[in-house]
Write a protein that holds these residues in place. Structure first.
Motif, PDB file in Angstrom:
ATOM      1  N   GLU A 155       0.834  -1.200   0.000  1.00  0.00           N
ATOM      2  CA  GLU A 155       0.000   0.000   0.000  1.00  0.00           C
ATOM      3  C   GLU A 155       0.868   1.250   0.000  1.00  0.00           C
ATOM      4  OE1 GLU A 155      -2.752   0.525   3.295  1.00  0.00           O
ATOM      5  OE2 GLU A 155      -3.989   1.852   2.066  1.00  0.00           O
ATOM      6  N   GLY A 169      -2.883   3.973  -3.199  1.00  0.00           N
ATOM      7  CA  GLY A 169      -3.003   2.814  -4.072  1.00  0.00           C
ATOM      8  C   GLY A 169      -2.632   1.520  -3.373  1.00  0.00           C
ATOM      9  N   TYR A 171      -1.395  -2.561  -4.278  1.00  0.00           N
ATOM     10  CA  TYR A 171      -0.834  -3.401  -5.330  1.00  0.00           C
ATOM     11  C   TYR A 171      -0.692  -4.820  -4.813  1.00  0.00           C
ATOM     12  CZ  TYR A 171       0.296   1.195  -7.089  1.00  0.00           C
ATOM     13  OH  TYR A 171       0.186   2.493  -7.504  1.00  0.00           O
ATOM     14  N   PHE A 198      10.110  -1.509  -7.629  1.00  0.00           N
ATOM     15  CA  PHE A 198       9.103  -0.621  -8.207  1.00  0.00           C
ATOM     16  C   PHE A 198       9.708   0.755  -8.443  1.00  0.00           C
ATOM     17  CE2 PHE A 198       6.488  -3.683  -5.912  1.00  0.00           C
ATOM     18  CZ  PHE A 198       5.392  -3.867  -6.741  1.00  0.00           C
ATOM     19  N   ASN A 205       0.743   5.679  -9.190  1.00  0.00           N
ATOM     20  CA  ASN A 205       0.781   4.584 -10.153  1.00  0.00           C
ATOM     21  C   ASN A 205       2.188   3.990 -10.205  1.00  0.00           C
ATOM     22  OD1 ASN A 205       0.125   2.808 -12.169  1.00  0.00           O
ATOM     23  ND2 ASN A 205       0.169   4.341 -13.803  1.00  0.00           N
ATOM     24  N   SER A 207       5.139   1.489 -10.965  1.00  0.00           N
ATOM     25  CA  SER A 207       5.368   0.529 -12.042  1.00  0.00           C
ATOM     26  C   SER A 207       6.489  -0.418 -11.634  1.00  0.00           C
ATOM     27  CB  SER A 207       5.714   1.253 -13.337  1.00  0.00           C
ATOM     28  OG  SER A 207       6.831   2.090 -13.130  1.00  0.00           O
TER      29      SER A 207
END
Lengths: 255, 178
Positions: A155, A169, A171, A198, A205, A207
């Motif tokens: 998180e 967000g 994940y 990441f 967002n 990635s």
């Protein structure tokens, strides 16, 4: 058709609630840790946190404040009752973060002897290593102990307003343990699933930059491009560059 | 069709809940071979804090970086100290015996560690020797039970010494549970 979907939704909701319920009665044995500043690093099952002038400890009931004398010896100066069992404590830029079974409490320790409670951030679970970078906190939740696979999470939380942390967000990551952040790289240990990196330059967002398999990763310290990773087989040091992990040394354990 | 879905949902929910509670709520005895916690006892010779020659890594716990040094906790036993000036070749310079140790931090030239149930401050003297500066008892740091709940554990035998911590192992027919 509509009621059909509603029922499905309801069933789904029940399953999620069951999962949460299950997670609540599961205990954790995590021992991950995270990076600190200047003097070194703290840990997610840490018993105490040090600052230049104070040492803070937690036990089952209280937060204790000890003042450091000039020689480094300690003297108790304060005690705060806690209303829940705190399992971990760490310090970051004039704040201490206390991790309990269902929330993280953030205290301002600008006035070292008198910590001021700023906020309480509710979690699903407790045993969650947290790292902080500027106004962002990253936390991992591992529910696999409950045997409901597939709901292990990372998180991202905006803590710019410490009195009102906001989730940015969630994940899905497999079996996350300790984590570390350096520059825009977030390193997440995934147990037998190795290490995942990441890019956190866009905190809304994240990635995936790279995945590294073939070793057990439990905890990590990141210092620029240098990583120290602990796992079942010992301690590995790596250089992370161009999305590649280059092993430079190993201290083997259990020999 | 609808009732089938409802029934199916209920069965799934029931199974999920049962799987949780059966596993964690009601222990079964004899437990057989299960994962659980074993007390780690302290014997007299291990009680004092002592700076020793390098020891092999066995059960590494927390790691800590301080300047060019890398500290590695040996769970419940102490702290390995490495000169990590060259991360490609860390050099073990010694082992600090600290019974029950799971945590460490350095401020200035002082190392703070948990020693049994105490928070201890040690002057590090460039990792040549250690001098105790203060010692403060923390009443809840030592548990007579594992910190985790819903787990099997080997019952404590006081004749074996003081419990300094718990390790997760495979147990054969443990008789304690919490």
């Amino acid at each position: 058709m509509r009621t059909h979907i509603n029922r499905k939704l309801r069933a789904g909701l029940f399953i999620v609630l069951s999962a949460i319920l299950c997670s609540c009665i599961t205990s954790c044995s995590d021992d991950g840790s995270e990076i600190g500043q200047a003097s070194g690093k703290a840990g997610s099952m840490a018993r105490f946190a040090t600052t230049p002038n104070y040492v803070y400890t937690v036990d089952n009931q209280s937060l204790y404040v000890y003042q450091r004398a000039s020689d480094g010896s300690l003297q108790k100066v304060n005690e705060r009752k806690l209303f829940t069992q705190v399992e971990t404590i760490f310090y970051y830029e004039e704040k201490i973060f206390l991790g309990s079974r269902n929330a993280v409490f953030i205290y301002d320790v600008n006035n070292g002897a008198n910590p001021v409670l700023l906020s309480e951030y509710k979690h699903i679970l407790s045993c969650d290593p947290v790292v902080v970078k500027d106004t962002l906190a990253f936390a991992t939740f591992r529910l696999s102990d409950c045997r409901l696979q597939g709901i292990d999470l990372l998180e991202v939380i905006n803590i710019k307003d410490l009195q009102n942390p906001v989730s940015l967000g969630l994940y899905a990551v497999p079996t996350p343990y300790g984590l570390a952040v350096s520059d825009n790289n977030l390193f997440v240990c995934l147990g037998n699933n190795g290490l995942r990196v990441f890019d956190v330059s866009n905190p809304r967002n994240l990635s995936i930059k790279s995945n590294h398999l073939g070793f057990h990763a439990y905890d990590v310290i990141a210092n620029n491009d240098k990583l120290i990773i602990t796992g079942n087989t010992g301690i590995q040091q790596h250089v992370y560059a161009n999305n590649q992990l280059n092993l430079i040394s190993t201290l083997s354990s259990g020999l | 069709m609808k009732t089938k879905i409802i029934k199916l949902s209920l069965i799934i929910i029931w199974l999920l809940l049962i799987s949780c509670f059966v596993e964690y709520g009601t222990p079964e005895f004899p437990a057989g071979i299960v994962e659980g916690y074993k007390p780690v006892y302290l014997t007299g010779a291990e009680a004092e804090i002592k700076w020793k020659s390098p020891q092999p890594l066995d059960k590494p716990g927390k790691i800590y970086v301080f300047q060019n040094y890398l500290l590695v906790n040996e769970r419940l036993k102490g702290v390995h100290v490495y000169n990590n000036t060259n991360p490609g070749e860390p050099i073990s310079i010694g082992f600090l015996q600290v019974a029950g140790c799971t945590d460490m931090a350095i401020q200035g030239d002082v190392l703070y560690v948990n020693h049994i149930a105490d928070l201890v401050a040690l002057k590090i003297n460039n990792f040549q020797s250690f001098a105790e500066l203060s010692r403060i008892q923390q009443k809840d740091w030592i548990n007579q039970f594992p910190e985790e709940t819903d787990v099997y554990f080997e019952c404590v035998d006081p004749s074996k010494g003081t419990v300094v911590g718990w390790e997760l192992v495979t147990l054969h027919n443990p008789t304690c549970y919490r």
